[in-house]
Design a protein around this motif. Sequence first.
Motif, PDB file in Angstrom:
ATOM      1  N   THR A  57     -11.147   9.560   2.932  1.00  0.00           N
ATOM      2  CA  THR A  57     -10.138   9.334   3.965  1.00  0.00           C
ATOM      3  C   THR A  57     -10.174   7.883   4.433  1.00  0.00           C
ATOM      4  O   THR A  57      -9.121   7.272   4.659  1.00  0.00           O
ATOM      5  N   ILE A  58     -11.359   7.326   4.573  1.00  0.00           N
ATOM      6  CA  ILE A  58     -11.484   5.921   4.980  1.00  0.00           C
ATOM      7  C   ILE A  58     -10.866   5.012   3.923  1.00  0.00           C
ATOM      8  O   ILE A  58     -10.096   4.098   4.240  1.00  0.00           O
ATOM      9  N   ALA A  59     -11.181   5.266   2.652  1.00  0.00           N
ATOM     10  CA  ALA A  59     -10.633   4.446   1.563  1.00  0.00           C
ATOM     11  C   ALA A  59      -9.108   4.560   1.514  1.00  0.00           C
ATOM     12  O   ALA A  59      -8.399   3.557   1.372  1.00  0.00           O
ATOM     13  N   ALA A  60      -8.589   5.778   1.645  1.00  0.00           N
ATOM     14  CA  ALA A  60      -7.140   5.969   1.629  1.00  0.00           C
ATOM     15  C   ALA A  60      -6.490   5.301   2.835  1.00  0.00           C
ATOM     16  O   ALA A  60      -5.404   4.715   2.713  1.00  0.00           O
ATOM     17  N   VAL A  64      -3.528   2.554   2.676  1.00  0.00           N
ATOM     18  CA  VAL A  64      -2.254   2.808   3.355  1.00  0.00           C
ATOM     19  C   VAL A  64      -1.970   1.723   4.383  1.00  0.00           C
ATOM     20  O   VAL A  64      -0.822   1.274   4.531  1.00  0.00           O
ATOM     21  N   ALA A  65      -2.982   1.260   5.097  1.00  0.00           N
ATOM     22  CA  ALA A  65      -2.788   0.191   6.079  1.00  0.00           C
ATOM     23  C   ALA A  65      -2.282  -1.079   5.401  1.00  0.00           C
ATOM     24  O   ALA A  65      -1.370  -1.746   5.910  1.00  0.00           O
ATOM     25  N   PHE A  66      -2.842  -1.416   4.243  1.00  0.00           N
ATOM     26  CA  PHE A  66      -2.367  -2.585   3.506  1.00  0.00           C
ATOM     27  C   PHE A  66      -0.930  -2.388   3.028  1.00  0.00           C
ATOM     28  O   PHE A  66      -0.119  -3.307   3.076  1.00  0.00           O
ATOM     29  N   MET A  67      -0.625  -1.182   2.570  1.00  0.00           N
ATOM     30  CA  MET A  67       0.724  -0.911   2.090  1.00  0.00           C
ATOM     31  C   MET A  67       1.736  -0.991   3.229  1.00  0.00           C
ATOM     32  O   MET A  67       2.852  -1.488   3.050  1.00  0.00           O
ATOM     33  N   ALA A  71       1.648  -5.553   1.942  1.00  0.00           N
ATOM     34  CA  ALA A  71       0.828  -6.255   0.957  1.00  0.00           C
ATOM     35  C   ALA A  71       1.005  -5.625  -0.416  1.00  0.00           C
ATOM     36  O   ALA A  71       0.905  -4.422  -0.575  1.00  0.00           O
ATOM     37  N   GLU A  72       1.299  -6.463  -1.390  1.00  0.00           N
ATOM     38  CA  GLU A  72       1.405  -5.988  -2.762  1.00  0.00           C
ATOM     39  C   GLU A  72       0.185  -6.483  -3.521  1.00  0.00           C
ATOM     40  O   GLU A  72      -0.206  -7.647  -3.384  1.00  0.00           O
ATOM     41  N   PRO A  73      -0.431  -5.615  -4.316  1.00  0.00           N
ATOM     42  CA  PRO A  73      -1.646  -6.037  -5.011  1.00  0.00           C
ATOM     43  C   PRO A  73      -1.357  -7.087  -6.090  1.00  0.00           C
ATOM     44  O   PRO A  73      -0.487  -6.901  -6.922  1.00  0.00           O
TER      45      PRO A  73
END
Length: 106
Positions: A57-60, A64-67, A71-73
């Motif tokens: 959940t932390i990783a997701a 999601v916060a970056f998205m 932010a695009e990778p």
Amino acid sequence: MRMSVMYGAVALLTGINLFYIPFLPVQALWGAGLSVAFIVLNILADRLRLWSGVPWTIAAGVIVAFMLNGAEPDEENRVLISTFACLASAWYAGIQFRKEKSESLS
């Protein structure tokens, strides 16, 4: 379908993806370091009898916060994310397989 098979498929597909993107050693090391930290968090959550999905959940949530911030990778982040996903999913597939195997025997 078994969860271990799904995590194994993610590890396999992200591993194949790593062959098709340019190798960047610094980002690959960051991805490996983050996956080790993630695995340690997962082990601690399991030892403390917390829900084992907390690290996922932390990783997701971070992704999601970056998205949401737009932010695009770029290439560097793709290597980092793919390395993290491959190593973490491979580890989790092994753990899930061991749990499923012990549950089927009992």
